[in-house]
Write a protein that holds these residues in place. Structure first.
Motif, PDB file in Angstrom:
ATOM      1  N   THR A  67       0.858  -1.181   0.000  1.00  0.00           N
ATOM      2  CA  THR A  67       0.000   0.000   0.000  1.00  0.00           C
ATOM      3  C   THR A  67       0.897   1.235   0.000  1.00  0.00           C
ATOM      4  N   ARG A  68       0.297   2.364  -0.034  1.00  0.00           N
ATOM      5  CA  ARG A  68       1.053   3.617  -0.013  1.00  0.00           C
ATOM      6  C   ARG A  68       1.868   3.739   1.281  1.00  0.00           C
ATOM      7  N   TRP A  69       1.319   3.232   2.384  1.00  0.00           N
ATOM      8  CA  TRP A  69       1.941   3.397   3.696  1.00  0.00           C
ATOM      9  C   TRP A  69       2.682   2.166   4.178  1.00  0.00           C
ATOM     10  N   HIS A  70       2.435   1.026   3.577  1.00  0.00           N
ATOM     11  CA  HIS A  70       3.088  -0.208   4.019  1.00  0.00           C
ATOM     12  C   HIS A  70       3.563  -0.992   2.801  1.00  0.00           C
ATOM     13  N   ARG A  71       4.872  -1.161   2.711  1.00  0.00           N
ATOM     14  CA  ARG A  71       5.445  -1.919   1.610  1.00  0.00           C
ATOM     15  C   ARG A  71       5.524  -3.385   2.025  1.00  0.00           C
ATOM     16  N   CYS A  72       5.162  -4.271   1.133  1.00  0.00           N
ATOM     17  CA  CYS A  72       5.222  -5.708   1.384  1.00  0.00           C
ATOM     18  C   CYS A  72       6.379  -6.266   0.573  1.00  0.00           C
TER      19      CYS A  72
END
Length: 135
Positions: A67-72
């Motif tokens: 997501t924009r705030w959490h990179r996987c």
């Protein structure tokens, strides 16, 4: 409306998977060969399409799971499940993923999707969305 269509789509996929599992467990050898010839190419193409969407980007992140705030970081859970089921088979250690789609492997498919729906909420073996109040 999107929620209802999404539920219909999910139910159709679960029904198809249940049907294929039933065929694998109950069909005679001649029927299994016929099903394998028609369904294996479709299933492998489906896996390829899904895995392509989860290929890591230039930073090593999964573009679909991030997501924009959490990179996987890769490998994401989709690649991990693919490896577990397609490569490692029963030899891979079983991990508990915190995903709502993760099914309990010890339960039958129709038993692993939460509480039993009322008779008014079922079609076949799959629950539909509760009736939505009309405006």
């Amino acid at each position: 409306m999107d929620q209802i269509l999404g539920q219909v789509l999910r139910n159709a996929v679960w029904e198809r998977l249940d049907m294929l599992a039933d065929l694998a467990n109950r069909a005679d050898s001649e029927s299994l060969v016929s099903v394998a010839r028609s369904e294996l190419p479709r299933l492998t193409e489906g896996w390829r399409a899904m895995l392509s969407a989860h290929e890591p980007d230039e930073r090593g992140d999964c573009p679909t799971c991030s997501t924009r705030w959490h990179r996987c970081k890769a490998p994401c859970s989709v690649w991990q499940v693919a490896h577990e089921h397609l490569v490692a088979g029963g030899l891979a250690p079983q991990r508990v993923l915190r995903r709502p789609w993760r099914r309990n492997k010890s339960a039958m498919p129709s038993q692993s999707r939460g509480p039993k729906p009322s008779p008014a909420e079922t079609t076949g073996r799959h629950a539909l969305l509760p009736q939505v109040a009309t405006r």
